[in-house]
Enzyme design. Structure first.
Site, PDB file in Angstrom:
ATOM      1  N   GLY A 135       0.809  -1.213   0.000  1.00  0.00           N
ATOM      2  CA  GLY A 135       0.000   0.000   0.000  1.00  0.00           C
ATOM      3  C   GLY A 135       0.842   1.263   0.000  1.00  0.00           C
ATOM      4  CB  SER A 202      -1.754   1.843   7.568  1.00  0.00           C
ATOM      5  OG  SER A 202      -1.580   0.459   7.854  1.00  0.00           O
ATOM      6  CG  PHE A 203      -8.223  -1.400   7.626  1.00  0.00           C
ATOM      7  CD1 PHE A 203      -7.972  -2.758   7.580  1.00  0.00           C
ATOM      8  CD2 PHE A 203      -9.470  -0.941   7.224  1.00  0.00           C
ATOM      9  CE1 PHE A 203      -8.949  -3.649   7.148  1.00  0.00           C
ATOM     10  CE2 PHE A 203     -10.450  -1.828   6.780  1.00  0.00           C
ATOM     11  CZ  PHE A 203     -10.187  -3.175   6.742  1.00  0.00           C
ATOM     12  CE1 TYR A 472       0.815   6.142  16.980  1.00  0.00           C
ATOM     13  CE2 TYR A 472       0.838   3.780  16.569  1.00  0.00           C
ATOM     14  CZ  TYR A 472       0.806   5.073  16.101  1.00  0.00           C
ATOM     15  OH  TYR A 472       0.767   5.297  14.748  1.00  0.00           O
TER      16      TYR A 472
END
Lengths: 552, 552
Positions: A135, A202-203, A472
C-alpha cells in the site's frame, strides 16, 4: 478511482479539516503556538519538480513487458514518484521538496505468482533491484532505494493480486493474494461471514503482504492476535524458487521459516500469498469509553484485564495530553452535549475526586455472542472500578470507531502549515512501562528545548499482552524560525527512539525497522542478532537484489 | 540422586510394570501376538560393551578444566555413553547393542554463562564440536555426533544452570537458567505462587533449554501456549558473542531472532537463559473424562471448543485403539468398579446407541477461578452433548494426571521383551485431520504387512488450535522371526512420516527434526525454506562447531 497522493497520506481529495471541530484551532495554538489559518505551505505541483528520468535498460524493459504485459510496466513520472517512498514524515517532506534521489526506474504490476517469479528472474538476470510495494504506507523508510544505487530499480506493485482464493471454513483458514488492501479483504471475507480482524491505523491504505512484511499489529489484536499470529501459511518468490510454508497450526521443523518471512520487509523474497486464520463475524461488537483519574490508573486496569480471565478486543488508554487532544477534536457540540459534559466534569471532580487536567480517556472493545459480551463487560467493569475508572458509554467508542483511520491525515494538515507531526511506538514488559513513559517524556522535552520549539507529546497504550503493552507516542512542533524542519525532527525522533532502547523497550512494536529505525537495531537485538539477520539475508539473496539496505 | 539410564528412559530403578494391570498382558497378546512374560532381552551391563576411548586432546582438556574446574570435566565412560544420544527407539536399540559410533570425548558441566562462553571459545580454538545437552530426552536424534566426526566432541551438559534468577511479578516474567529440569522449575515458581504451565510428556526428564531448542509443546499448551509463545527473552552464547533477545511482548524488528533460536537444536548457540511468561497458580484445576461414540465425534467437539468462546487447558481424544489400550492399563478393579463399568457399558450401548468397540475416551482440562471453571464446564458440556458425548467425571482425569509422565517407560518394557514401540506426531488444519488420520492408518497397515508383523497403531488428538490440531500416533510390533528390529522400525516409521507430509501435515508438531526427521524437511518447508535454514546456520556458525548435521 482516486489516485494515491505522492506528497501525503491516502487519496487525492481526502483531507483532514478543523472546520467542524471548533475547539481544535485554539488547542493547537495553545500547545504548539501555531495559529491555524489557511494553508501556508501547500504541496507543489509535480510538473514543477525535477523528476529524474527512468534509466531502465531496454532489454530489461522487454523482459518485464514479456512477464506482465506492456499495460503493467510503467515508466510514468507520477507512478514512479508515488512508488519512490512510503509515508514517513521524512518521505513526505522530501517528496514535497522535490528531492527525488533514487526513484524507481519502472513500476511493474504482476497479476500472478508466475509473473512475479518471471519479474524476479528478469531482474536478477539484469542485475536490477526489486522493491516490493504493497500500500506504500510504510513510515519506516522501507520502500526507498539506496541513494547511491546504480543498478536499475524496479518497484513491484502487487495491487492486482487482491483475491481471496480459498476459504477453508472447516479450519477457519483463508488463502489470499498478498496485494489485497484491508477494506477489500474484509469485504471478500464478510461476504462469506468471516473476518481477519486486522485493523492497523493504515488499514485503508495497506495490504496483507505489507502487514506480513512488517510484522504489523491492529487495533483489535488483543483478541485476534498480531499479524504474526494470524499468518499460518505463506508463498514467497525467492531467488532460489518459491518458498512454501504450509498452513499448519504449529510445527517443530527447526527455526520457523514462516517467522523469518514475517518482518523481512521484502529482503527475502516477494510474498505472493498467505493463508490466514479467520474468524466468523461476531454477533456483537461494541467499544465502550471509560475515564480514569490518571493515565497510570488506566494502565493498571489494562494490566489487570490482560492478566485476568476476561477476553476483550481493544484496550486503549490515552494519557492526559492525548485525552485533551481527543476532547479538542470533538465536533460542534449541541447544547445537550455541553450540559452533559459540564455535569460529567462536575461529577468527576466533586464525587470521584478527579483532577480533570490529569484524567485519561480509555476505550475497551468487546466482541462475540451477546452473552459473552455482557459477561466480559461486567467483569471488566469490576476491574475498572477498582482503579477509580468510570464507564462513559458507547457514544465515544462509536465516534472513535468512525474516526480511527483518519488520524494519519492530520500530519498533512500540519505540514500544509509548516508544522511537523509524527509517531513512535514501542513495547515493553508491564514493569518497564512507567519508566519508559517517563524517560520518553523527559527525552522529548529536552529535544524540544534543544531545537527551540514548543513541542507537544502525547501517548496512548494501544495493545495489551499478558506480559506487557505497546505505548504509542505522537509528537508535533513548529520548527524554530530559520531551522530546518527535518533536522529538528531528527533530534526529537532520535531522542524518543533512544529512550526506548535505553529503557528495555523495543525500537518498534509494529512499524518495522526499514532505514528509519536501523540505527537502533544493534542495541535492541544485540550484535549477534544483527549478524544472524545478515546471514539470513545474504544467504538467501546473495546478489543483494531484494530491497537492499533495509533493516540491517 | 538416581542416575539416568544409558539404555532406556528415565532413571535407573524406575520401570513400567504390568503386574498391577491385570488386563494388559492379555491385551498385548491379542494386539501384538506377544506373550508377556519375564524379561527376555535385558539390557547388557555397560562393562561388557566396547566403549570407545576418549580422544580428547590434552590442550583442549586443560582449557575446559580452566573454564569449568576439573570436577566438571568428565571423560568417564558411563558419563560419555549417557550423553552420546537421546532416547529415540533407534538410540535405545543401538545403546543396548553397544553400537557406540561417535560418543562424546568429554562431558563438560558449566555453571554460568561465562563458563559456557569460555567452553565455546576453547572448542572453536581447538576445532572441536559442541553438542548442548539438556535432559537428553530427544527422540529425534538431535544429540548424536555425526558418525564420521573426526574433530573432538564435547557434550555440554547444562544441568548445573538450574536457577530461577528473577521473578518480575508485575509483568508475569521469570528469568531462568536454561538447564533447569521441569519439576525443579515448577517447584521454584510454585514457591512464589507461579507456574510456567509447560508439561510435555518428557517433563520430568527434560529442561527449559531443551524445550526451547526443539519448539516443544506441553499437555496444557491449549491454555498456556506452546514454548514458542511462552519464551519472551533469550540469552544465547554464539560464536560471535552473546545473543540477547529482550523480553518484550511483541516487536517489529525484522525477522524475529527469538523465533530463530526456537527450534534451532543447538545449531546457533548455547541457550543459557530465558525469560518466560508465567502465570499465577490457578485457584482450581481439574481434568474431566468424556466418552464419544467415535474418535471423529470427539474431534468435531474439540474443533467446536477451539472455535468457541470457551477457554480450556487440555483437549485430548483417543481413537478406538488407544481407548482400548487405556482401558487395558487400568489397575485391578474392585467389585464396585466392575459393576459400575458394566452398568456404564450397558447405558452407552442401550441408551446412547454407542458401538462400544468404536468409542473414544477424551480428557478436557479446566483451570482458573471456581466461577470460570464452572462456566467453562457448562459451556463445554453443551458442545460435548451436541456430538453425542458423555462426561464420566473427574476420576479418569485424575488417574490420567497421575500417570501422564509414565508412558515413555512402556517402550523399555517392550524392548525388554524384544518388541518395538514408538511415536510420531504431527499437526494439520482441521479440514485435513481425517484424511491424515486415514492415510497414516493405511500406510502403517501396509508397512506392518511389508515387514510381516501384527502391528498396533493408536492415536490421540493432543492439542487443539483455532485452525487445526496435533495428532499423536503410537505404534508397536514384534519383529518377524529373523528380521532386524531397526530395519522393520524404519519401514513403519517412514511410512507414517511420509503419510504426514504427503497429506498437508507437518513432519513434527513438537518433537523437532534432529536427524530422525531431516529426510522429510524439504518436502515440508520447501527447498528455499531449507536453503534459508542453511544460510542462517552457516552464517552464524561458519566453522560448523555447533551440533553439526542436525535439522539440515
Amino acid at each position: 478511482m482516486a489516485a494515491m497522493k505522492w506528497w501525503g497520506w491516502g487519496l487525492e481529495g481526502v483531507e483532514f479539516t478543523h472546520a467542524d471541530k471548533p475547539e481544535l484551532a485554539p488547542f493547537i495554538e495553545r500547545v504548539l503556538g501555531l495559529k491555524v489559518g489557511p494553508v501556508t505551505a501547500a504541496p507543489p505541483r509535480l510538473a514543477e519538480l525535477p523528476v529524474p528520468p527512468s534509466t531502465l535498460p531496454e532489454r530489461l524493459r522487454t523482459a518485464l513487458v514479456q512477464a506482465c504485459g506492456a499495460a503493467h510496466v510503467s515508466v510514468d513520472a507520477l507512478d514512479r514518484v508515488v512508488h519512490a517512498r512510503g509515508k514517513s514524515l521524512r518521505d513526505l517532506i522530501r517528496q514535497r521538496r522535490g528531492e527525488f534521489v533514487r526513484i524507481p526506474d519502472v513500476v511493474v504490476r504482476p497479476r500472478s505468482e508466475d509473473e512475479v517469479a518471471e519479474v524476479l528472474r528478469a531482474a536478477i538476470a539484469a542485475d536490477a533491484v526489486v522493491i516490493a510495494f504493497g500500500g506504500g504506507s510504510s513510515i519506516s523508510g522501507s520502500l526507498e532505494a539506496p541513494a547511491g544505487e546504480s543498478r536499475p530499480v524496479i518497484s513491484l506493485d502487487l495491487a492486482r493480486m487482491d483475491q481471496l482464493l480459498e476459504l477453508d471454513a472447516g479450519s477457519g483458514l483463508a488463502r489470499v493474494q498478498a496485494g489485497v488492501f484491508g477494506p477489500h479483504l474484509e469485504e471478500q471475507l464478510a461476504r462469506r461471514g468471516y473476518t481477519l480482524g486486522h485493523l492497523p491505523d493504515s488499514f485503508t491504505h495497506s495490504t496483507l503482504g505489507g502487514w506480513i512484511a512488517t510484522r504489523s499489529s491492529g487495533m483489535q489484536s488483543d483478541r485476534y492476535g498480531d499479524i504474526a499470529d494470524l499468518t499460518k501459511g505463506l508463498r514467497v518468490v525467492t531467488p532460489s524458487g518459491t518458498l512454501v510454508a504450509q498452513p499448519v497450526p504449529a510445527a517443530s521443523t527447526g527455526p520457523s521459516i514462516r517467522q523469518m518471512v514475517l518482518g523481512s520487509e521484502g529482503r527475502l523474497g516477494i510474498i505472493t500469498q498467505a493463508t490466514m486464520q479467520v474468524r466468523r463475524l461476531p454477533a456483537q461488537r461494541t467499544t465502550l469509553g471509560y475515564l480514569f483519574p490518571t493515565f497510570f490508573d488506566g494502565v493498571a486496569a489494562m494490566r489487570e484485564i490482560a492478566e485476568s480471565e476476561c477476553s476483550v478486543s481493544v484496550t486503549r488508554v490515552s494519557d492526559a495530553n492525548e485525552t485533551s487532544f481527543s476532547f479538542a477534536t470533538r465536533s460542534r457540540p449541541t447544547l445537550v452535549d455541553k450540559l452533559q459534559s459540564r455535569a460529567l466534569r462536575t461529577f468527576l471532580r466533586r464525587r470521584l475526586g478527579y483532577d480533570v487536567s490529569r484524567m485519561a480517556l480509555s476505550f475497551i472493545g468487546y466482541e462475540g455472542s451477546a452473552r459473552h459480551v455482557n459477561a466480559q463487560r461486567r467483569a471488566v467493569g469490576r476491574i475498572v472500578k477498582r482503579h477509580g475508572g468510570l464507564c462513559i458509554g458507547s457514544g465515544p467508542g462509536a465516534l472513535y470507531d468512525q474516526k480511527k483511520f483518519d488520524t494519519p491525515y492530520i500530519r498533512d494538515f500540519l505540514l500544509d502549515r509548516g508544522a511537523a507531526g509524527d509517531v513512535s511506538e514501542t513495547a515493553m514488559p508491564w514493569s518497564r512501562l512507567e519508566p519508559v513513559y517517563d524517560a520518553v517524556s523527559t527525552a522529548a522535552q529536552a529535544a524540544f528545548a534543544e531545537v527551540r520549539v514548543q513541542g507537544y507529546l502525547m501517548c496512548h497504550l494501544s495493545h495489551s499482552y499478558q506480559v506487557g503493552a505497546c505505548l504509542y507516542f505522537t509528537f508535533a512542533f513548529v520548527p524554530a524560525p530559520g531551522a530546518d524542519i527535518l533536522a529538528s525532527y531528527d533530534v526529537v525522533k532520535s531522542a524518543i527512539q533512544q529512550a526506548f532502547v535505553d529503557n528495555g523497550a523495543t525500537l518498534s512494536h509494529h512499524h518495522a525497522v526499514g532505514t528509519e529505525h536501523a540505527r537502533w537495531l544493534q542495541q535492541d537485538i544485540s550484535a549477534p542478532g544483527v549478524a544472524m539477520l545478515k546471514a539470513l539475508f545474504d544467504g538467501t539473496d546473495p546478489g543483494g537484489h531484494l530491497n537492499p539496505g533495509k533493516i540491517v
